[in-house]
Scaffold this active site. Structure first.
Site, mmCIF file in Angstrom:
data_model
loop_
_atom_site.group_PDB
_atom_site.id
_atom_site.type_symbol
_atom_site.label_atom_id
_atom_site.label_comp_id
_atom_site.label_asym_id
_atom_site.label_seq_id
_atom_site.Cartn_x
_atom_site.Cartn_y
_atom_site.Cartn_z
ATOM 1 N N SER A 94 0.839 -1.203 0.000
ATOM 2 C CA SER A 94 0.000 0.000 0.000
ATOM 3 C C SER A 94 0.872 1.251 0.000
ATOM 4 O O SER A 94 1.590 1.510 -0.952
ATOM 5 C CB SER A 94 -0.953 -0.041 1.195
ATOM 6 O OG SER A 94 -1.923 0.973 1.111
ATOM 7 N N HIS A 207 -8.883 0.858 0.394
ATOM 8 C CA HIS A 207 -8.830 -0.155 -0.672
ATOM 9 C C HIS A 207 -10.223 -0.724 -0.966
ATOM 10 O O HIS A 207 -10.398 -1.939 -1.112
ATOM 11 C CB HIS A 207 -7.849 -1.270 -0.322
ATOM 12 C CG HIS A 207 -6.459 -0.782 -0.055
ATOM 13 N ND1 HIS A 207 -5.662 -0.265 -1.047
ATOM 14 C CD2 HIS A 207 -5.739 -0.694 1.099
ATOM 15 C CE1 HIS A 207 -4.505 0.111 -0.521
ATOM 16 N NE2 HIS A 207 -4.532 -0.132 0.772
#
Length: 426
Positions: A94, A207
């Protein structure tokens, strides 16, 4: 332990803690310099917040992200410039993907800091409604978790029933994200299947499709950044494949707010391309723990025992190693340039540097032994760099002396024997 063809990994948000970077800054001047750069780029005492907290302030997304990135870059600089390691590949989880791209030279460090701070602000704004949630699911396959999310979302009678897989961290850990009620219902169903489900203390459903407004704004921010080609492959945690060019960077980073992180695919790609080890650079050892079932050996810089192993790996009791050759490349990069004649720079710096890079790659691929002649070529490259860049004799002697000490060598083959000889050569 030798680290030849290996990868570097960078963790994402959640690994921050009060005290991060404090001990490192006390031991390494390069860490202090890196955090000073971060302070200047952001116009705040980020280093003080990292070292002293309070935790509530450090955990805010707009503070946690630049803090984790800054520490990752500081560790990478020590790892590469002080110790001379050159990774074959990089990847990040990420937020960590931005750190990886920064260390690979695709994003300038000040730009990356401001970029992730704005990323954090946008993500925090997306969380303001308080409608989202996330949960970590253990004990079930990612496919089973994805099926439960799909069923729940299709059964929803309104637009408030979105729940998706947001992180495929390992074969035994999957994270789900979406609307609070949908996440709660799926969590209950998965618990009935035998899963362990832990609600995450996060401020937004990261996400997931609920982050689309933030992703659109982040895409606008990315358009104002100049990206370069990475110096080594960076494997995307969205696609499980390396970035092909600088043009990929803004597209994938914008998608990173809404698309799932597929860490399993990253690890599989590295294993399939003969990467045998990885070094985690950042606070904690989250990625090391996630990869316990992988074939890779994983070392965490923030683990004092692992750090000691990494720092000592190139010291082979006077024997020559690829680490010594890598250290020569790192020194060449650190020498300040005082010569702006392009032709001289190409001939005296760029060409010999590339020659040693190719020499190292050839040795890695063949598994050949590092011999004195190889070290002589690397030292000759350094002498050429010192001379062409106009380095003072004192700097040259200091750097070569430290190189001898680091690798337990009485002398360096190919080096000029005195400062006077060097002074006469420039």
């Amino acid at each position: 332990m030798m680290l030849d063809k290996h990868a570097v990994w960078f963790p994402g948000q959640g690994s921050q803690r009060v005290g991060m970077g404090k001990a490192l800054s006390e031991r390494y001047e390069m860490a202090r310099e890196t955090l000073d750069e971060a302070n200047e780029a952001l116009g705040m005492r980020l280093d003080q917040l990292m070292a002293e907290g309070p935790m509530a302030e450090l955990t805010k997304t707009e503070n946690a992200q630049p803090a984790i990135l800054a520490l990752g870059v500081a560790m990478y600089r020590i790892y590469s410039r002080e110790w001379g390691y050159v990774p074959a590949m990089a990847a990040g989880h990420s937020l960590g993907e931005i750190t990886a791209l920064t260390c690979a030279g695709a994003i300038a460090f000040p730009d990356a800091l401001r970029l992730v701070r704005r990323r954090g602000e946008l993500m925090q704004e997306a969380a303001a409604s308080g409608t989202g949630a996330m949960a970590a699911v253990g004990g079930l396959s990612p496919e089973t978790v994805a099926m439960a999310c799909s069923v729940a979302s299709s059964d929803a009678v309104s637009g408030d029933g979105v729940v998706v897989v947001s992180n495929i961290n390992s074969l035994q850990q999957t994270v789900i994200s979406g609307h609070q009620e949908a996440v709660r219902q799926v969590s209950e169903r998965l618990t009935e299947y035998g899963a362990s489900v832990i609600p995450l203390q996060v401020s937004a459903p990261f996400h997931s499709p609920l982050m689309a407004p933030a992703a659109a704004q982040f895409a606008d921010v990315l358009e104002r950044i100049t990206f370069a080609e990475p110096a080594f492959p960076v494997v995307s945690s969205l696609t499980g494949l390396p970035y092909q060019n600088a043009g990929d960077v803004p597209k994938l980073l914008a998608r990173g707010l809404t698309d799932p992180v597929d860490w399993i695919s990253v690890v599989q790609y590295l294993e399939n391309h003969n990467i045998a080890a990885a070094v985690e650079l950042g606070p904690g050892a989250v990625l090391k723990r996630l990869s316990q079932s992988a074939r890779l050996r994983v070392y965490a810089f923030d683990d004092r025992e692992d750090e000691a192993l990494l720092a000592a790996a190139n010291r082979q009791n006077g024997e020559y190693s690829i680490g010594l050759l890598n250290r020569c490349l790192a020194i060449a990069t650190c020498v300040r340039n005082r010569n702006w004649n392009a032709a001289e720079y190409e001939q005296g710096v760029v060409a010999p540097y590339r020659h040693v890079q190719q020499l190292i790659e050839g040795l890695r691929q063949s598994g050949g032994e590092v011999k004195e002649e190889h070290v002589s070529e690397a030292i000759a490259m350094l002498e050429s760099v010192f001379r062409t860049k106009g380095a003072p004799a004192e700097e040259r002697e200091r750097r070569l002396s430290r190189l001898r000490d680091e690798f337990g060598l009485h002398e360096l083959p190919g080096a000029l024997q005195s400062e006077r000889q060097y002074a006469n050569s420039i």
